[in-house]
Design a protein around this motif. Structure first.
Motif, PDB file in Angstrom:
ATOM      1  N   ASP A 131       0.716  -1.363  -0.083  1.00  0.00           N
ATOM      2  CA  ASP A 131       0.016   0.007  -0.004  1.00  0.00           C
ATOM      3  C   ASP A 131       1.017   1.459  -0.066  1.00  0.00           C
ATOM      4  OD1 ASP A 131      -1.929  -1.789   0.237  1.00  0.00           O
ATOM      5  OD2 ASP A 131      -2.431  -1.428   2.372  1.00  0.00           O
ATOM      6  N   VAL A 132       0.484   2.146  -0.884  1.00  0.00           N
ATOM      7  CA  VAL A 132       1.087   3.572  -0.546  1.00  0.00           C
ATOM      8  C   VAL A 132       0.001   4.486   0.056  1.00  0.00           C
ATOM      9  CG1 VAL A 132       1.978   5.473  -1.949  1.00  0.00           C
ATOM     10  CG2 VAL A 132       2.492   3.299  -2.729  1.00  0.00           C
ATOM     11  N   GLY A 133       0.278   4.957   1.150  1.00  0.00           N
ATOM     12  CA  GLY A 133      -0.852   5.777   2.094  1.00  0.00           C
ATOM     13  C   GLY A 133       0.102   6.902   2.608  1.00  0.00           C
ATOM     14  N   ALA A 134      -0.557   7.570   3.260  1.00  0.00           N
ATOM     15  CA  ALA A 134      -0.002   8.980   4.248  1.00  0.00           C
ATOM     16  C   ALA A 134      -1.102   9.122   5.032  1.00  0.00           C
ATOM     17  CB  ALA A 134      -0.118   9.998   2.878  1.00  0.00           C
ATOM     18  N   PHE A 135      -0.634  10.092   6.114  1.00  0.00           N
ATOM     19  CA  PHE A 135      -1.287  10.587   7.192  1.00  0.00           C
ATOM     20  C   PHE A 135      -1.727  12.117   6.998  1.00  0.00           C
ATOM     21  CE2 PHE A 135      -2.000  12.618  11.334  1.00  0.00           C
ATOM     22  CZ  PHE A 135      -2.774  11.606  11.707  1.00  0.00           C
ATOM     23  N   PHE A 136      -2.897  12.228   6.955  1.00  0.00           N
ATOM     24  CA  PHE A 136      -3.310  13.619   6.930  1.00  0.00           C
ATOM     25  C   PHE A 136      -3.630  14.611   8.086  1.00  0.00           C
ATOM     26  CE2 PHE A 136      -3.754  12.153   2.788  1.00  0.00           C
ATOM     27  CZ  PHE A 136      -3.913  13.131   1.836  1.00  0.00           C
ATOM     28  N   GLU A 137      -3.055  15.646   8.379  1.00  0.00           N
ATOM     29  CA  GLU A 137      -3.271  16.332   9.506  1.00  0.00           C
ATOM     30  C   GLU A 137      -4.618  17.165   9.207  1.00  0.00           C
ATOM     31  OE1 GLU A 137       0.129  18.469  10.757  1.00  0.00           O
ATOM     32  OE2 GLU A 137       1.336  16.643  11.461  1.00  0.00           O
ATOM     33  N   SER A 158      -8.782   5.514   7.548  1.00  0.00           N
ATOM     34  CA  SER A 158      -9.174   5.533   8.922  1.00  0.00           C
ATOM     35  C   SER A 158      -9.189   6.943   9.453  1.00  0.00           C
ATOM     36  CB  SER A 158      -8.124   4.526   9.517  1.00  0.00           C
ATOM     37  OG  SER A 158      -6.760   5.123   9.432  1.00  0.00           O
ATOM     38  N   THR A 159     -10.107   6.982  10.167  1.00  0.00           N
ATOM     39  CA  THR A 159     -10.408   8.529  11.040  1.00  0.00           C
ATOM     40  C   THR A 159     -11.065   8.195  12.432  1.00  0.00           C
ATOM     41  OG1 THR A 159     -10.827  10.550  10.595  1.00  0.00           O
ATOM     42  CG2 THR A 159     -12.294   9.129   9.790  1.00  0.00           C
ATOM     43  N   SER A 219      -4.887   5.842   2.055  1.00  0.00           N
ATOM     44  CA  SER A 219      -3.996   4.620   1.345  1.00  0.00           C
ATOM     45  C   SER A 219      -4.750   4.245   0.036  1.00  0.00           C
ATOM     46  CB  SER A 219      -3.488   3.771   2.204  1.00  0.00           C
ATOM     47  OG  SER A 219      -4.414   2.961   2.451  1.00  0.00           O
ATOM     48  N   ARG A 220      -3.933   3.880  -0.986  1.00  0.00           N
ATOM     49  CA  ARG A 220      -4.081   2.797  -2.007  1.00  0.00           C
ATOM     50  C   ARG A 220      -5.449   3.687  -2.985  1.00  0.00           C
ATOM     51  NH1 ARG A 220      -4.812  -1.334   1.634  1.00  0.00           N
ATOM     52  NH2 ARG A 220      -7.066  -1.866   2.170  1.00  0.00           N
ATOM     53  N   VAL A 221      -5.369   5.026  -2.888  1.00  0.00           N
ATOM     54  CA  VAL A 221      -6.284   5.656  -3.506  1.00  0.00           C
ATOM     55  C   VAL A 221      -5.949   5.680  -5.015  1.00  0.00           C
ATOM     56  CG1 VAL A 221      -7.479   7.919  -4.068  1.00  0.00           C
ATOM     57  CG2 VAL A 221      -6.451   7.340  -1.839  1.00  0.00           C
ATOM     58  N   ASN A 258       2.146   3.506   6.695  1.00  0.00           N
ATOM     59  CA  ASN A 258       1.729   2.239   6.173  1.00  0.00           C
ATOM     60  C   ASN A 258       0.349   1.863   6.800  1.00  0.00           C
ATOM     61  OD1 ASN A 258       2.585   2.091   8.735  1.00  0.00           O
ATOM     62  ND2 ASN A 258       3.747   0.209   8.326  1.00  0.00           N
ATOM     63  N   CYS A 259      -0.475   2.788   7.092  1.00  0.00           N
ATOM     64  CA  CYS A 259      -1.815   2.646   7.990  1.00  0.00           C
ATOM     65  C   CYS A 259      -2.889   1.984   7.129  1.00  0.00           C
ATOM     66  CB  CYS A 259      -2.096   4.062   8.117  1.00  0.00           C
ATOM     67  SG  CYS A 259      -2.296   5.554   6.861  1.00  0.00           S
TER      68      CYS A 259
END
Length: 633
Positions: A305-311, A360-361, A484-486, A517-518
């Motif tokens: 997966d290619v993911g990122a955390f959004f603040e 996830s949120t 992730s994986r958008v 890697n969430c």
């Protein structure tokens, strides 16, 4: 203005304006070639613009442009303007030997054939493909004479020989790498007047023969294909090897030669299924790799997966076309296509979308995903104030946007969830996590075309012009959590932002995007509430005790008397069963400790074993007596 409204895209992702029955570079249909079109002013029947249906058809036979990957039909916005397009199958025909091939998988492997008979004339041609930078295609030796063809470097092919006048070498240099794992054709010729070498469509290199000297090529060794003595062999595939008009049977010889495999079907035939999530299998000379560039995944098998955390307040925008790009240049370069590629530009539309992502949120409401357009059309995936998922479509034709509300599942619970949305015309299929897909349908009054998509947003919508009220309400303060994986059709915006690709110039980010890697696999069953979860820990007490549901009366020290009695009875029963099992095992396997015999009684006092048997068995005497009788015949 003379620019075609309609074209098709071929193998090299190039636009072509000729049609069946015509040829490359000619903007005509078959009727234009034969001069019998419906309207003589035009070169296609469909250009007549009559109220009756007109048809243009024919065969596309220029194989360098095939197969047809997409067809673009324009000029359909006018009332009564319609078009129907059908593309038939690709049919191939030709010489069977054209695909007689062998794969060389080690640098020391080769095929050998009888000596090449090319004393005064040598005509050699073949195709090759490789990912190696050098290697010998073939070689045949004499005492001093020789002939050899080799890949000298990634961009050079060499043809060398000696007929007794000294070595001669002809080299063709390519502006592009030849080790690109694509087929390339080599043609070499030598006669008493000259020698020549050509690679693909590159200019022919010619070397004149000396006016005096030797002219006959005298060879005695076997012909080696794929290697030469003391030099690095060829790694890759060779096919359709013809020498003086004779096709060498590479496949048959490869069947009995170690290190060489018949054919060139490659590893993707057997292992291509391991390239997951839409990854493309790419042949290598001794294996394969997975091309993940058109997916939202990474890694050797396109499963990472290619993911990122959004603040809070962070957002990502992906423009479907770069600033300054003209509409006409967009057509063959956009990635906004699904299984049947479609074109996106300010004056074109989408009839289908495929969207998938994981998130996830713990905060709601928020905007997860949004696609804007140059028109009021939009598509949005939201989390409403109660934590439920909401899909919102506005394609025109209705007073209010079409909503899909998933009210029975809380998606803002901090757990990873997967969303898959597929629209084809009026039909929408939604799948959440591993639950069964659910089908929906746009209202009959709704349009089915997503007109002029403009940009894609993640986390928040920052767009010029009027924004839908629901989107505006959910836009503040913004999404906080993991995405992730958008992937939207063939666009992977997060991957474009986190990996340097050709699409990275389309991305604009507000805030610092941190890779994470969430994107773990989603839960099939939602988590249990504290009231029904027997393993829930009550953190309100100083001493944390597992709070199990029970029916008995609790006492002060936290021990249930009925449970204690039942536990004691169970312990006694288990102890009894264990003791019984031990006794049975010892009885059944007693021979392991004592050696028992079946000796007859009285064996201790008998002089021998035979005597013991005779003393114990009363029938033995009769047997002896019977055996003592003699018969004379």
């Amino acid at each position: 203005e003379g620019n075609p409204y309609t074209w098709w895209v071929g193998k090299a992702n190039e636009k072509h304006y000729y049609w069946g029955g015509s040829g490359p570079g000619i903007q005509k249909c078959a009727c234009g070639i034969e001069r019998n079109c419906t309207d003589p002013k035009y070169y296609c029947n469909c250009d007549a613009d009559y109220k009756q249906w007109r048809k243009d058809s024919g065969m596309l036979s220029y194989k360098e442009h095939l197969p047809v990957s997409q067809v673009v039909v324009g000029d359909l916005d006018r009332p009564g303007s319609e078009a129907k397009v059908s593309v038939g199958p690709v049919r191939c025909q030709g010489d069977r030997n054209y695909w007689n091939a062998a794969s060389f998988v080690t640098s020391s492997s080769y095929l050998h054939f009888s000596t090449f008979q090319g004393e005064t004339s040598a005509d050699i041609s073949f195709y090759f493909k490789t990912s190696a930078s050098d290697g010998v295609f073939l070689e045949n030796l004499g005492n001093t004479d020789f002939i050899k063809l080799e890949l000298k470097s990634a961009t050079e092919v060499s043809f060398s020989f000696d007929v007794g006048n000294g070595p001669v070498e002809i080299v063709v240099r390519s502006p592009n790498p030849l080790n690109d794992d694509q087929w390339h054709r080599v043609s070499a010729e030598r006669n008493v007047k000259q020698a020549s070498l050509q690679v693909d469509q590159l200019p022919l290199e010619v070397r004149k023969a000396p006016t005096e000297g030797h002219t006959r090529l005298e060879l005695y060794s076997q012909l080696y294909v794929g290697a030469a003595g003391g030099q690095r062999g060829f790694l890759g595939c060779i096919r359709s090897l013809r020498m003086n008009g004779v096709t060498l049977d590479l496949e048959e010889r490869a069947k009995v030669t170690p290190g060489v495999k018949p054919g060139c079907s490659g590893h993707c035939t057997s292992y291509g299924m391991y390239c997951a999530n839409g990854g493309k299998c790419v042949e290598k000379y001794n294996g394969y790799s997975c091309d993940c560039s058109r997916t939202a995944y990474d890694g050797p098998f396109c499963i990472k997966d290619v993911g990122a955390f959004f603040e809070e307040g962070m957002w990502l925008r992906y423009n479907f076309h770069s600033p300054g790009t003209s509409v006409k240049d967009l057509v063959s370069r956009t990635l906004l296509s699904s299984a049947d590629p479609e074109i996106t530009a300010p004056d074109l539309s989408l009839n289908k979308e495929e969207l998938s992502f994981s998130f996830s949120t713990t905060k709601s409401p928020c905007v997860l995903f949004y696609v804007s357009s140059y028109t009021p059309d939009f598509m949005a995936v939201l989390v409403n104030p109660t934590g439920n998922l909401k899909i919102r479509y506005n394609l025109g034709g209705t007073k209010e946007p079409y909503n899909i509300d998933i009210d029975h599942r809380n998606m803002a619970n901090g757990q990873p969830h997967t969303v898959n949305v597929t629209r084809n015309g009026r039909d929408i299929v939604l799948q959440l996590d591993h639950y069964p897909p659910t089908s929906y349908s746009l209202p009959a009054a709704s349009d089915i075309q997503f007109n002029s998509p403009k940009a894609l947003f993640l986390g928040k919508v920052i767009e010029i012009g009027k924004i839908d009220q629901d989107i505006y309400k959910y836009n503040t303060p913004g999404f906080t959590g993991c995405l992730s994986r958008v992937q939207f059709n063939q666009i992977a915006p997060l991957k474009a932002a986190l990996r340097p690709t050709n699409a990275s110039s389309h991305v604009h980010i507000q805030g610092e995007l941190v890779e994470s890697n969430c994107g773990a696999s989603p839960l099939t069953i939602p988590p249990m509430s504290a009231a029904t979860d027997p393993w829930h820990l009550d953190s309100g007490k100083v001493t944390v005790i597992a709070d199990f549901p029970y029916n008995g009366q609790a006492i002060g020290d936290g021990v249930n008397r009925n449970s204690a009695i039942i536990g004691g009875v169970i312990a006694v029963v288990i102890f009894t069963i264990l003791c019984t099992l031990v006794f049975l095992i010892r009885y059944m396997f007693r021979h392991k400790g004592t050696y028992h015999t079946n000796e007859a009684k009285g064996a201790e006092s008998a002089e021998s074993a035979d005597a013991a048997i005779m003393n114990n068995d009363p029938n033995f005497t009769e047997t002896i007596d019977e055996s003592k009788k003699e018969w004379l015949i």
